[in-house]
Design a protein around this motif. Structure first.
Motif, short mmCIF file in Angstrom:
data_model
loop_
_atom_site.label_atom_id
_atom_site.label_comp_id
_atom_site.label_asym_id
_atom_site.label_seq_id
_atom_site.Cartn_x
_atom_site.Cartn_y
_atom_site.Cartn_z
N LEU A 37 0.83 -1.20 0.00
CA LEU A 37 0.00 0.00 0.00
C LEU A 37 0.87 1.26 0.00
O LEU A 37 0.56 2.25 -0.68
CB LEU A 37 -0.94 -0.02 1.21
N LEU A 38 1.96 1.22 0.75
CA LEU A 38 2.91 2.33 0.75
C LEU A 38 3.46 2.56 -0.66
O LEU A 38 3.53 3.71 -1.14
CB LEU A 38 4.05 2.03 1.72
N ASP A 39 3.86 1.48 -1.33
CA ASP A 39 4.39 1.59 -2.68
C ASP A 39 3.36 2.18 -3.64
O ASP A 39 3.69 3.02 -4.50
CB ASP A 39 4.85 0.22 -3.19
N TRP A 40 2.11 1.73 -3.51
CA TRP A 40 1.07 2.25 -4.40
C TRP A 40 0.86 3.75 -4.18
O TRP A 40 0.77 4.52 -5.14
CB TRP A 40 -0.25 1.51 -4.18
N CYS A 41 0.79 4.17 -2.91
CA CYS A 41 0.59 5.59 -2.61
C CYS A 41 1.77 6.43 -3.10
O CYS A 41 1.59 7.56 -3.57
CB CYS A 41 0.37 5.79 -1.13
N ALA A 42 2.98 5.89 -2.99
CA ALA A 42 4.16 6.60 -3.47
C ALA A 42 4.08 6.79 -4.99
O ALA A 42 4.34 7.89 -5.50
CB ALA A 42 5.43 5.85 -3.09
N ALA A 43 3.72 5.74 -5.70
CA ALA A 43 3.64 5.81 -7.15
C ALA A 43 2.49 6.70 -7.61
O ALA A 43 2.61 7.41 -8.62
CB ALA A 43 3.48 4.40 -7.73
N ALA A 44 1.39 6.69 -6.87
CA ALA A 44 0.21 7.45 -7.26
C ALA A 44 0.22 8.88 -6.74
O ALA A 44 -0.62 9.69 -7.14
CB ALA A 44 -1.05 6.73 -6.76
#
Length: 328
Positions: free
Chosen positions: A98-105
């Motif tokens: 989820l952290l990775d997704w928020c960083a990318a988005a």
């Protein structure tokens, strides 16, 4: 649109209520309801969707432009859990994804850490967010380990310039209590667990102290109202420029005797307390003192006063526990 994981849980459902109180109804709630009455925590909520955690990656795939923020409150939160693989999967891997997704988005990410990461408290309760400071802490159970490990991952990314969301905040919740705890079983606050005895005119049982510096009932915790936790999270939503790792407590440790005596007072009764031996299996993992340092949260700009214990307990008892419908 705002996503809340663990949204039918204790803190998550109160956050959803706080957002509804602001007129925000475009919420997506992510949780498992299972077979109990956890659903009652969100029975009064307005929201757009309710999805299971395993369905979240597919749901997120085309929502990059639509999410205003992610509040990640979901976890296996029992301090007695022994399935290390489940904790690694549900608490750590899920959080990293989820952290990775928020960083990318480019979506703000506010997540639940825990005061349990401080271990026995011998290193204090200072929420310093450096690799060196975090390395000094020794969690005492699997749940605390998973929260601490994730804090360290986020911290290393901050130091090394790794991928992070535009706002990334970890919240070390201390002993939070208030409405919507019933599904937590043995992990409920002691006031919630003992309320039927208090309301029924009985004598409650608290643990004896097995530490020479603390009398029976004199073990101390930073008991904080869930409404204060909610207000901190809403403030962070309003201040996307704030990132970091922050304690969420009152800044004042109080005894278990104080906590339960406040419950008796709210019920109009004199305290009736009996002290019993603490189970041997938890004695070496027991925290006798916790107290949040709030310096960094205050320095970040959060100025609201935390609710005094007696006031918070009275609100909880009279506004929820003593009513036919105790849910928020």
């Amino acid at each position: 649109m705002i996503l809340i994981t663990g949204a039918a849980g204790f803190i998550g459902s109160n956050l959803a209520a706080g957002l509804n109180d602001r007129g925000l109804t475009d919420l997506v709630l992510c949780d498992r309801l299972r077979h109990g009455e956890k659903w009652k925590n969100i029975r009064a909520r307005e929201f757009d969707d309710l999805i299971a955690p395993e369905a979240l990656p597919a749901w997120l795939a085309d929502r990059r432009e639509r999410l205003r923020a992610v509040f990640h409150m979901g976890a296996i939160s029992a301090t007695t859990v022994t399935d290390g693989d489940a904790v690694a999967r549900e608490n750590l891997r899920f959080s990293i994804d989820l952290l990775d997704w928020c960083a990318a988005a480019g979506v703000p990410f506010i997540y639940a850490s825990s005061a349990a990461t401080y271990g026995d408290g011998s290193q204090g309760f200072d929420d310093r967010f450096t690799p060196e400071a975090l390395a000094e802490l020794t969690p005492l159970n699997l749940y605390a380990f998973s929260k601490h490990a994730f804090d360290r991952i986020v911290c290393r990314r901050r130091v090394d310039g790794g991928p992070l969301p535009p706002q990334c905040v970890g919240l070390k919740f201390f002993n939070v209590f208030g409405p919507n705890e019933f599904h937590k079983g043995s992990m409920q606050s002691v006031l919630t667990k003992l309320w039927p005895t208090i309301a029924g005119g009985g004598t409650v049982k608290l643990f004896k102290s097995h530490h020479p510096d603390y009398p029976d009932g004199g073990q101390k915790r930073d008991f904080v109202s869930v409404r204060d936790a909610e207000r901190v999270m809403l403030w962070l939503l309003d201040h996307p420029e704030v990132s970091g790792l922050f304690n969420v407590g009152t800044g004042t440790a109080r005894t278990f005797k104080d906590f339960i005596s406040a419950g008796f007072a709210a019920a109009g009764r004199a305290p009736a307390i009996e002290y019993v031996d603490m189970p041997p299996e938890i004695r070496d993992k027991y925290q006798y003192f916790t107290e949040a340092r709030l310096d960094r949260l205050r320095a970040a700009g959060y100025a609201e006063p935390m609710t005094r214990l007696e006031e918070a307990v009275t609100d909880y008892v009279r506004g929820y526990l003593s009513r036919e419908n105790p849910y928020r």
